[in-house]
Design a protein around this motif. Structure first.
Motif, PDB file in Angstrom:
ATOM      1  N   LEU A  95      32.439  30.895  33.547  1.00  0.00           N
ATOM      2  CA  LEU A  95      31.744  29.671  33.176  1.00  0.00           C
ATOM      3  C   LEU A  95      30.290  29.852  33.574  1.00  0.00           C
ATOM      4  O   LEU A  95      29.983  29.945  34.762  1.00  0.00           O
ATOM      5  N   ASP A  96      29.411  29.909  32.583  1.00  0.00           N
ATOM      6  CA  ASP A  96      27.979  30.095  32.858  1.00  0.00           C
ATOM      7  C   ASP A  96      27.748  31.259  33.814  1.00  0.00           C
ATOM      8  O   ASP A  96      26.957  31.155  34.743  1.00  0.00           O
ATOM      9  N   ASP A  97      28.451  32.334  33.570  1.00  0.00           N
ATOM     10  CA  ASP A  97      28.264  33.563  34.333  1.00  0.00           C
ATOM     11  C   ASP A  97      28.819  33.511  35.745  1.00  0.00           C
ATOM     12  O   ASP A  97      28.577  34.408  36.546  1.00  0.00           O
ATOM     13  N   LYS A  98      29.549  32.463  36.129  1.00  0.00           N
ATOM     14  CA  LYS A  98      30.246  32.503  37.397  1.00  0.00           C
ATOM     15  C   LYS A  98      31.742  32.510  37.104  1.00  0.00           C
ATOM     16  O   LYS A  98      32.196  32.039  36.067  1.00  0.00           O
ATOM     17  N   LEU A  99      32.498  33.064  38.043  1.00  0.00           N
ATOM     18  CA  LEU A  99      33.938  33.183  37.860  1.00  0.00           C
ATOM     19  C   LEU A  99      34.652  31.953  38.415  1.00  0.00           C
ATOM     20  O   LEU A  99      34.391  31.531  39.551  1.00  0.00           O
TER      21      LEU A  99
ATOM     22  N   TYR B  35      31.156  34.047  47.138  1.00  0.00           N
ATOM     23  CA  TYR B  35      32.354  33.228  46.972  1.00  0.00           C
ATOM     24  C   TYR B  35      32.979  32.980  48.344  1.00  0.00           C
ATOM     25  O   TYR B  35      32.913  33.836  49.233  1.00  0.00           O
ATOM     26  N   PHE B  45      33.201  29.703  43.940  1.00  0.00           N
ATOM     27  CA  PHE B  45      31.804  30.110  43.767  1.00  0.00           C
ATOM     28  C   PHE B  45      30.885  29.280  44.652  1.00  0.00           C
ATOM     29  O   PHE B  45      30.929  28.046  44.631  1.00  0.00           O
ATOM     30  N   GLN B  56      22.271  29.709  40.260  1.00  0.00           N
ATOM     31  CA  GLN B  56      23.373  28.770  40.048  1.00  0.00           C
ATOM     32  C   GLN B  56      23.944  28.427  41.410  1.00  0.00           C
ATOM     33  O   GLN B  56      23.862  29.218  42.341  1.00  0.00           O
ATOM     34  N   ARG B  99      25.495  40.693  31.934  1.00  0.00           N
ATOM     35  CA  ARG B  99      26.316  39.879  32.813  1.00  0.00           C
ATOM     36  C   ARG B  99      27.450  39.182  32.073  1.00  0.00           C
ATOM     37  O   ARG B  99      28.562  39.123  32.568  1.00  0.00           O
ATOM     38  N   GLN B 104      32.389  41.259  37.546  1.00  0.00           N
ATOM     39  CA  GLN B 104      31.648  41.352  38.787  1.00  0.00           C
ATOM     40  C   GLN B 104      32.409  42.301  39.714  1.00  0.00           C
ATOM     41  O   GLN B 104      33.629  42.353  39.711  1.00  0.00           O
TER      42      GLN B 104
END
Lengths: 111, 115
Positions: A95-99, B35, B45, B56, B99, B104
């Motif tokens: 989601l928007d480059d976060k997991l 995380y 996150f 973010q 990305r 990751q």
């Protein structure tokens, strides 16, 4: 909003048996989906990923997963379990480059 | 090719103290994400750094802050520690231009225990 649900916090199989770990996702856009494995006292290791293209994805250690849009699922399978597969498995969606991770499924393998 | 490295591996603190965790990304990666993984839970996150700025942020209080250095390494700082901050803190790195959809890479984490 994207989210992931892993059905079954614990799964036990005999060595040589089929492994099936379930993951369902919720996403308003085409998702990128991942399976990670975590061994005790270690970080996360990528097993496989789905971005676009072929819906059956093959990963490391004999694992594979199939993206089924109609069922919003991305279940992880392995034809024959090995003792070394015992670990925690996490399904994740981006989601928007976060997991965004599910709560995990602990796989036990009995001899 | 060095992967993601984190230090220290274990840390014990008491309530109210402050802690700093460190992360070096995989060689060639320029983006670092942090995380928090509580016992029996999936990782959550905290925030992501790119070009030395926080890009973010997840649903974590301001007690959690970070920094990225010119060599792309990163620190996670937590102030006024609470018992609930006890967790495994994972660092992950990735490439900015590649990305989206790319995995990751994770370090082995820092186990933080609050007494």
């Amino acid at each position: 909003a994207q989210s992931v649900t892993q059905l079954g916090s614990h799964v036990s199989v005999s060595e040589g048996a089929l492994v099936l770990l379930r993951c369902n996702y919720s996403s308003s856009v085409p998702p990128y989906l991942f399976w990670y494995v975590q061994y005790p006292n270690q970080g996360l290791q990528l097993l496989l990923k789905y971005t676009t293209g072929a819906t059956l994805v093959k990963g490391i250690n004999g694992f594979e997963a199939e993206f089924k849009k109609s069922e919003t699922s991305f279940h992880l399978t392995k034809p024959s379990a090995h003792m070394s597969d015992a670990a925690e498995y996490f399904c994740a969606v981006t989601l928007d480059d976060k997991l965004i991770f599910g709560t995990g499924t602990r796989l036990q393998v009995f001899p | 090719d060095a992967g993601v490295t984190q230090s220290p591996t274990h840390l014990i603190k008491t309530r109210g103290q402050q802690v700093t965790l460190r992360c070096s990304p995989k060689s060639g990666h320029d983006t670092v994400s942090w995380y928090q993984q509580a016992l029996g839970q999936g990782p959550q996150f905290i925030f992501q750094y790119y070009e030395e700025e926080e890009r973010q942020r997840g649903n974590f209080p301001d007690r959690f802050s970070g920094h990225q250095f010119p060599n792309y390494s990163s620190e996670l700082n937590v102030n006024a520690l609470l018992l609930g901050d006890s967790a495994l803190y994972l660092c992950a790195s990735s490439l900015a231009w590649d990305r989206v959809g790319q995995p990751q890479h994770f370090g082995d984490g820092t186990r933080l225990s609050i007494l």
